[in-house]
Design a protein around this motif. Structure first.
Motif, mmCIF file in Angstrom:
data_model
loop_
_atom_site.group_PDB
_atom_site.id
_atom_site.type_symbol
_atom_site.label_atom_id
_atom_site.label_comp_id
_atom_site.label_asym_id
_atom_site.label_seq_id
_atom_site.Cartn_x
_atom_site.Cartn_y
_atom_site.Cartn_z
ATOM 1 N N HIS A 191 -22.764 -4.713 8.968
ATOM 2 C CA HIS A 191 -21.528 -4.863 8.206
ATOM 3 C C HIS A 191 -20.345 -4.623 9.151
ATOM 4 O O HIS A 191 -20.533 -4.239 10.307
ATOM 5 N N GLU A 192 -19.137 -4.826 8.627
ATOM 6 C CA GLU A 192 -17.938 -4.627 9.445
ATOM 7 C C GLU A 192 -16.785 -4.192 8.553
ATOM 8 O O GLU A 192 -16.615 -4.715 7.452
ATOM 9 N N ILE A 193 -15.996 -3.232 9.018
ATOM 10 C CA ILE A 193 -14.798 -2.819 8.292
ATOM 11 C C ILE A 193 -13.644 -3.703 8.746
ATOM 12 O O ILE A 193 -13.284 -3.723 9.927
ATOM 13 N N ILE A 194 -13.069 -4.453 7.820
ATOM 14 C CA ILE A 194 -11.967 -5.369 8.123
ATOM 15 C C ILE A 194 -10.665 -4.728 7.655
ATOM 16 O O ILE A 194 -10.451 -4.541 6.454
ATOM 17 N N GLN A 195 -9.786 -4.414 8.591
ATOM 18 C CA GLN A 195 -8.522 -3.760 8.242
ATOM 19 C C GLN A 195 -7.417 -4.804 8.079
ATOM 20 O O GLN A 195 -7.155 -5.604 8.977
ATOM 21 N N ARG A 196 -6.789 -4.763 6.893
ATOM 22 C CA ARG A 196 -5.663 -5.656 6.612
ATOM 23 C C ARG A 196 -4.524 -4.831 6.024
ATOM 24 O O ARG A 196 -4.449 -3.626 6.260
ATOM 25 N N ALA A 197 -3.640 -5.484 5.263
ATOM 26 C CA ALA A 197 -2.380 -4.840 4.895
ATOM 27 C C ALA A 197 -2.425 -3.993 3.625
ATOM 28 O O ALA A 197 -1.410 -3.396 3.265
ATOM 29 N N SER A 198 -3.558 -3.910 2.930
ATOM 30 C CA SER A 198 -3.579 -3.190 1.659
ATOM 31 C C SER A 198 -3.779 -1.680 1.808
ATOM 32 O O SER A 198 -3.852 -0.964 0.809
ATOM 33 N N VAL A 199 -3.862 -1.191 3.034
ATOM 34 C CA VAL A 199 -4.024 0.240 3.304
ATOM 35 C C VAL A 199 -2.944 0.667 4.297
ATOM 36 O O VAL A 199 -2.710 -0.005 5.293
ATOM 37 N N SER A 200 -2.295 1.799 3.982
ATOM 38 C CA SER A 200 -1.295 2.358 4.897
ATOM 39 C C SER A 200 -1.547 3.824 5.109
ATOM 40 O O SER A 200 -2.336 4.455 4.387
ATOM 41 N N ASP A 201 -0.866 4.389 6.109
ATOM 42 C CA ASP A 201 -0.963 5.832 6.375
ATOM 43 C C ASP A 201 -0.330 6.607 5.229
ATOM 44 O O ASP A 201 0.583 6.116 4.550
ATOM 45 N N ARG A 202 -0.808 7.816 5.027
ATOM 46 C CA ARG A 202 -0.302 8.687 3.976
ATOM 47 C C ARG A 202 0.051 10.030 4.567
ATOM 48 O O ARG A 202 -0.760 10.612 5.316
ATOM 49 N N PRO A 203 1.220 10.598 4.260
ATOM 50 C CA PRO A 203 1.536 11.949 4.744
ATOM 51 C C PRO A 203 0.499 12.937 4.235
ATOM 52 O O PRO A 203 0.092 12.897 3.077
ATOM 53 N N LEU A 204 0.045 13.825 5.088
ATOM 54 C CA LEU A 204 -0.993 14.788 4.710
ATOM 55 C C LEU A 204 -0.548 15.723 3.618
ATOM 56 O O LEU A 204 -1.356 16.369 2.962
ATOM 57 N N SER A 205 0.758 15.835 3.381
ATOM 58 C CA SER A 205 1.243 16.716 2.316
ATOM 59 C C SER A 205 1.011 16.147 0.948
ATOM 60 O O SER A 205 1.101 16.843 -0.061
ATOM 61 N N ASP A 206 0.717 14.819 0.851
ATOM 62 C CA ASP A 206 0.507 14.178 -0.470
ATOM 63 C C ASP A 206 -0.808 14.639 -1.094
ATOM 64 O O ASP A 206 -1.782 14.847 -0.432
ATOM 65 N N PRO A 253 0.788 -1.237 0.000
ATOM 66 C CA PRO A 253 0.000 0.000 0.000
ATOM 67 C C PRO A 253 0.824 1.293 0.000
ATOM 68 O O PRO A 253 0.237 2.363 0.096
ATOM 69 N N GLU A 254 2.165 1.217 -0.085
ATOM 70 C CA GLU A 254 2.969 2.433 0.078
ATOM 71 C C GLU A 254 2.697 3.457 -1.024
ATOM 72 O O GLU A 254 2.579 4.652 -0.756
ATOM 73 N N ASP A 255 2.611 3.001 -2.270
ATOM 74 C CA ASP A 255 2.334 3.928 -3.369
ATOM 75 C C ASP A 255 0.836 4.171 -3.555
ATOM 76 O O ASP A 255 0.424 5.274 -3.923
ATOM 77 N N ILE A 256 0.064 3.154 -3.331
ATOM 78 C CA ILE A 256 -1.384 3.282 -3.492
ATOM 79 C C ILE A 256 -2.073 2.255 -2.599
ATOM 80 O O ILE A 256 -1.681 1.085 -2.565
ATOM 81 N N SER A 257 -3.067 2.693 -1.859
ATOM 82 C CA SER A 257 -3.835 1.798 -0.988
ATOM 83 C C SER A 257 -5.086 1.323 -1.722
ATOM 84 O O SER A 257 -5.701 2.082 -2.484
ATOM 85 N N ILE A 258 -5.463 0.069 -1.482
ATOM 86 C CA ILE A 258 -6.605 -0.532 -2.169
ATOM 87 C C ILE A 258 -7.575 -1.101 -1.136
ATOM 88 O O ILE A 258 -7.169 -1.801 -0.206
ATOM 89 N N VAL A 259 -8.856 -0.790 -1.316
ATOM 90 C CA VAL A 259 -9.910 -1.297 -0.428
ATOM 91 C C VAL A 259 -10.938 -2.050 -1.253
ATOM 92 O O VAL A 259 -11.353 -1.581 -2.315
ATOM 93 N N GLY A 260 -11.350 -3.206 -0.771
ATOM 94 C CA GLY A 260 -12.367 -3.995 -1.458
ATOM 95 C C GLY A 260 -13.732 -3.851 -0.813
ATOM 96 O O GLY A 260 -13.949 -3.009 0.062
ATOM 97 N N PHE A 261 -14.638 -4.716 -1.231
ATOM 98 C CA PHE A 261 -15.992 -4.717 -0.670
ATOM 99 C C PHE A 261 -16.534 -6.138 -0.730
ATOM 100 O O PHE A 261 -16.456 -6.774 -1.779
ATOM 101 N N ASP A 262 -17.040 -6.641 0.358
ATOM 102 C CA ASP A 262 -17.723 -7.937 0.522
ATOM 103 C C ASP A 262 -16.992 -8.882 1.459
ATOM 104 O O ASP A 262 -17.591 -9.687 2.138
ATOM 105 N N ASP A 263 -15.646 -8.864 1.490
ATOM 106 C CA ASP A 263 -14.838 -9.805 2.266
ATOM 107 C C ASP A 263 -15.084 -11.236 1.810
ATOM 108 O O ASP A 263 -15.382 -12.131 2.605
ATOM 109 N N THR A 264 -14.934 -11.457 0.515
ATOM 110 C CA THR A 264 -15.006 -12.793 -0.072
ATOM 111 C C THR A 264 -13.642 -13.473 0.066
ATOM 112 O O THR A 264 -12.650 -12.836 0.430
ATOM 113 N N PRO A 265 -13.525 -14.774 -0.211
ATOM 114 C CA PRO A 265 -12.267 -15.496 0.030
ATOM 115 C C PRO A 265 -11.037 -14.894 -0.636
ATOM 116 O O PRO A 265 -9.932 -14.986 -0.093
#
Length: 346
Positions: free
Chosen positions: A331-346, A273-285
């Protein structure tokens, strides 16, 4: 003593009468009832119109061919590649085992969806499970009032005017996951809508509401459409990868689309996720079968299908207690490794 031949009730409409009014053969009527693809669209429509005018309902005869007392529930689907179908089948089958009914599964052609719903409804089934976007199309068209069969919507993007439904609150879910991205410093957020469905509009409203609270807007150039299948995600992700300025985070309409984005970004030399973070929907396998594993919105589709099936059984057994209600599933938000923090200056 000679037995008198039984006289047919004057109120019973025969297949021959339907064929005569429609101007087709009885075999064509039979083929329509069995949803045979060989029937020309204009003949199918003529038969369905004739059934409607004559109030022809073959359900009783069709049920006689099945085991005594058995309830037959129909489920229509479009994208066999979509993991959503598998999850819904699990829930519907679980309910079928518990209640002892038959589950009849049939694909439909989206170019003649309403005709196929009408044909399926008079093919001998007792109730219909309608996934999105079909449940929305049926409700908005008004066809549900013409079909004397209980039906229920699975996971529509909005409450339906004339069909009960089981769903999550998609607007709130999209709002919450967008809030998560904002809290991690993301401001350039992309959103992938699901086309032809109220789900896309409802989730879009949630994304926009979260951004507006932070004084931000969703840029039009960062809103795209793709069907909720992996192949559609690949084509879209390839286009996004070539943009001069990309979003720092993307909320996809399904886990399959999100997984395709992860794949393409890797091939483009970008880090998730360093260059771009990705979030899905459904939590399928697939959400945990790729690396990095997907942050996603858990939409319990199997639970939705199971509860919808239970509600449909109640409607069939107690038609006088029919109510056009909506059952909301958390529903539930499941946090995993595809999202990271981003500097606010970006």
């Amino acid at each position: 003593m000679t037995k008198r031949p039984r006289r047919r009730s004057k109120n019973v409409v025969t297949m021959a009468e339907v064929a005569s009014l429609a101007g087709v053969s009885t075999m064509t009527v039979s083929n329509v009832l069995n949803n045979k693809p060989s029937v020309l669209p204009e003949r199918r429509r003529a038969v369905l119109d004739a059934m409607d005018k004559l109030n022809y309902r073959p359900n009783v005869a069709a049920r006689a061919l099945a085991s005594a007392g058995s309830i037959r529930i129909g489920l229509l689907y479009r994208d066999v590649e979509n993991a959503i179908l598998g999850a819904m089948l699990v829930g519907a089958l679980k309910a079928s085992v518990r209640f002892g009914f038959q589950l009849i599964i049939r694909s439909y052609d989206e170019t003649k969806a309403l005709d196929e719903v009408a044909a399926f409804a008079v093919s001998g089934i007792d109730g219909l499970l309608l996934p999105p976007p079909l449940c929305e199309l049926v409700s908005f068209s008004g066809i549900s009032t013409k079909l004397s069969i209980p039906m229920i919507g699975l996971a529509p993007g909005t409450n339906l005017s004339d069909i009960p439904a089981v769903r999550i609150d998609d607007e709130v879910a999209a709002y919450e996951v967008t809030r998560l991205l904002l809290e991690k410093g993301h401001r350039r957020i992309g959103f992938v809508k699901l086309p032809g469905s109220m789900v896309g509009q409802t989730r879009l409203a949630g994304v926009q509401r979260a951004l507006a609270e932070r004084g931000a807007v969703l840029e039009e150039r960062f809103v795209w459409e793709a069907r909720p299948i992996y192949e559609a995600g690949l084509a879209l992700a390839d286009m996004v990868c070539k943009m001069d300025e990309r979003p720092t985070a993307i909320l996809a309409g399904s886990d399959d689309i999100a997984a395709a984005f992860v794949n393409v970004m890797h091939r483009c030399g970008l880090d998730v996720p360093e260059d771009i973070s990705i979030v899905g929907f459904d939590d399928t396998p697939i959400a945990v079968k790729i690396w990095p594993a997907l942050t996603t919105v858990r939409q319990p589709l199997a639970c939705i299908a199971e509860q919808a099936t239970e509600r449909l059984i109640q409607m069939i057994r107690n038609p006088d207690q029919y109510t056009n209600d909506v059952i909301y599933i958390p529903h539930e938000i499941i946090q995993r490794a595809s999202v990271s923090d981003r500097p606010l200056s970006d």
